[in-house]
Design a protein around this motif. Structure first.
Motif, PDB file in Angstrom:
ATOM      1  N   TRP A 148     -12.411  -5.986  -5.280  1.00  0.00           N
ATOM      2  CA  TRP A 148     -13.279  -5.470  -6.018  1.00  0.00           C
ATOM      3  C   TRP A 148     -12.770  -4.331  -6.341  1.00  0.00           C
ATOM      4  O   TRP A 148     -14.250  -3.706  -7.339  1.00  0.00           O
ATOM      5  N   SER A 149     -11.837  -3.258  -6.399  1.00  0.00           N
ATOM      6  CA  SER A 149     -11.857  -1.882  -7.308  1.00  0.00           C
ATOM      7  C   SER A 149     -10.940  -2.426  -8.797  1.00  0.00           C
ATOM      8  O   SER A 149     -11.034  -1.640  -9.497  1.00  0.00           O
ATOM      9  N   SER A 169     -12.397  -3.611   4.565  1.00  0.00           N
ATOM     10  CA  SER A 169     -11.430  -2.206   4.001  1.00  0.00           C
ATOM     11  C   SER A 169     -10.113  -2.855   3.775  1.00  0.00           C
ATOM     12  O   SER A 169      -9.528  -1.409   3.999  1.00  0.00           O
ATOM     13  N   SER A 170      -9.875  -3.673   3.988  1.00  0.00           N
ATOM     14  CA  SER A 170      -7.905  -4.559   3.721  1.00  0.00           C
ATOM     15  C   SER A 170      -8.040  -4.233   1.908  1.00  0.00           C
ATOM     16  O   SER A 170      -8.595  -3.625   1.446  1.00  0.00           O
ATOM     17  N   GLN A 171      -6.760  -3.976   2.395  1.00  0.00           N
ATOM     18  CA  GLN A 171      -5.982  -4.019   0.650  1.00  0.00           C
ATOM     19  C   GLN A 171      -6.402  -4.668  -0.122  1.00  0.00           C
ATOM     20  O   GLN A 171      -6.467  -4.203  -0.922  1.00  0.00           O
ATOM     21  N   SER A 209      -8.980  -6.423  -0.157  1.00  0.00           N
ATOM     22  CA  SER A 209     -10.134  -6.683  -1.018  1.00  0.00           C
ATOM     23  C   SER A 209     -10.566  -5.306  -1.824  1.00  0.00           C
ATOM     24  O   SER A 209     -11.173  -5.258  -2.939  1.00  0.00           O
ATOM     25  N   THR A 210      -9.743  -3.792  -1.264  1.00  0.00           N
ATOM     26  CA  THR A 210      -9.621  -3.194  -2.437  1.00  0.00           C
ATOM     27  C   THR A 210      -9.082  -3.643  -3.769  1.00  0.00           C
ATOM     28  O   THR A 210      -9.577  -2.777  -4.887  1.00  0.00           O
TER      29      THR A 210
END
Length: 352
Positions: free
Chosen positions: A74-75, A66-68, A70-71
């Protein structure tokens, strides 16, 4: 098959050696391209306002949380990279197929006007609001446009069997000009300014703001289409040698060419629908691969697909790197590389 097995004694003697040498080259090129594609993906994942080193990029890919970081990966970045892989492989694969079907090494979706046909369909879908009211409206419209142009090219070549190899290029120039005029009319008469701006931005060819929805929209037709084309490599070899050779090899030439054009149009339409018009991938990549491993399509087609994905991932990465100081789209980077190569190929064929 007797026509294929009746070369001179010199060619027969060299025959066992040359295929083995080209097969080894193909193996090395395929492995190098696959490795380079993985490295290019890691480079692209790490590049941006939030810089990541290779270890951080790998960690974000294999262990998302849920870290920045990874966001962001992945997004924002990974969907764009996946779309680049799909579109680059699709355009390169279709380029290989069209060069065999039309027996012209200068054929590709952009030069022949197939991409322009897809663009007309997609712009019509965008300006009519199909993108918002029907999820598959724009891809279906792009496919219909690319198919119409591909069938028109087939009709022209069927009616002019003795035409020059430059006939296809001239027809493509005419189709591109006509498509440009139609697109201008569609954009000028869009329902509102937002749709017009969306169509103009899309026409430039870019992967900005691509999401997993775009990747999901393209993955099925592109993957299935390329998989089907990979099962037709012997037919491509036969068509490249001429209609007579293909017919004596047991192929229904008209039906085989029609099926190949249908599948190529589907793949082109799916790619153009999510990326806009990106030129020269289908021209430059197959030529570069063919110079190294020859024209055997069981090797040429899959390796061109991998190299096409690599080419577009690198082009998109370069566009993102330059975009920190100026707005540069992926299609512009592809054209900057591809246009000089295309000109060199055209001049070299004219000299020959």
């Amino acid at each position: 098959m007797t026509q294929l097995d009746s070369p001179s004694h010199t060619t027969t003697t060299a025959h066992p050696v040359l295929p083995r040498r080209r097969s080894r080259r193909a193996l090395w090129l395929g492995a190098a391209a696959a490795l380079a594609l993985v490295l290019a993906v890691l480079l692209s994942v790490g590049l941006g306002t939030l810089r990541l080193d290779p270890f951080e990029a790998v960690r974000a890919l294999v262990a998302p949380d849920s870290s920045q970081v990874s966001t962001v990966v992945w997004s924002i970045r990974l969907p764009r990279i996946v779309v680049a892989v799909l579109v680059g492989g699709a355009l390169a694969g279709v380029g290989v197929v069209m060069q065999a079907v039309f027996r012209n090494p200068l054929a590709d979706p952009g030069v022949t006007g197939v991409s322009s046909g897809a663009a007309v369909g997609a712009v019509a879908g965008i300006t009519l609001g199909l993108g918002g009211s029907l999820q598959w409206g724009v891809p279906l419209a792009a496919f219909a446009g690319s198919l119409a142009v591909a069938l028109a090219l087939q009709a022209v070549l069927h009616a002019n069997r003795g035409a020059s190899t430059y006939t296809l290029i001239l027809v493509g120039v005419s189709i591109n000009a006509f498509a440009g005029a139609v697109i201008s009319v569609l954009v000028a008469n869009a329902k509102d300014d937002a749709l017009a701006r969306g169509a103009v931005f899309w026409l430039a060819g870019d992967l900005e703001l691509r999401t997993w929805n775009h990747a999901a929209m393209a993955v099925v037709p592109i993957v299935l289409g390329l998989a089907l084309l990979l099962t037709r490599t012997r037919a491509l070899d036969a068509l490249l040698l001429g209609d007579d050779v293909a017919a004596t090899s047991g192929y229904d030439v008209h039906r085989t060419r029609l099926v190949l054009l249908l599948v190529a149009s589907l793949v082109t339409g799916a790619a153009v629908a999510v990326s806009g018009v990106i030129s020269f991938v289908g021209l430059v990549v197959p030529h570069a691969v063919r110079l190294v491993i020859g024209a055997k399509h069981s090797l040429l087609l899959p390796i061109s697909v991998v190299c096409g994905s690599l080419f577009l991932v690198l082009a998109d990465t370069a566009a993102r790197a330059v975009s920190t100081t100026a707005v540069v789209q992926t299609g512009a980077v592809s054209a900057v590389v591809g246009a000089p190569v295309f000109l060199a190929l055209l001049l070299s064929r004219r000299t020959a």
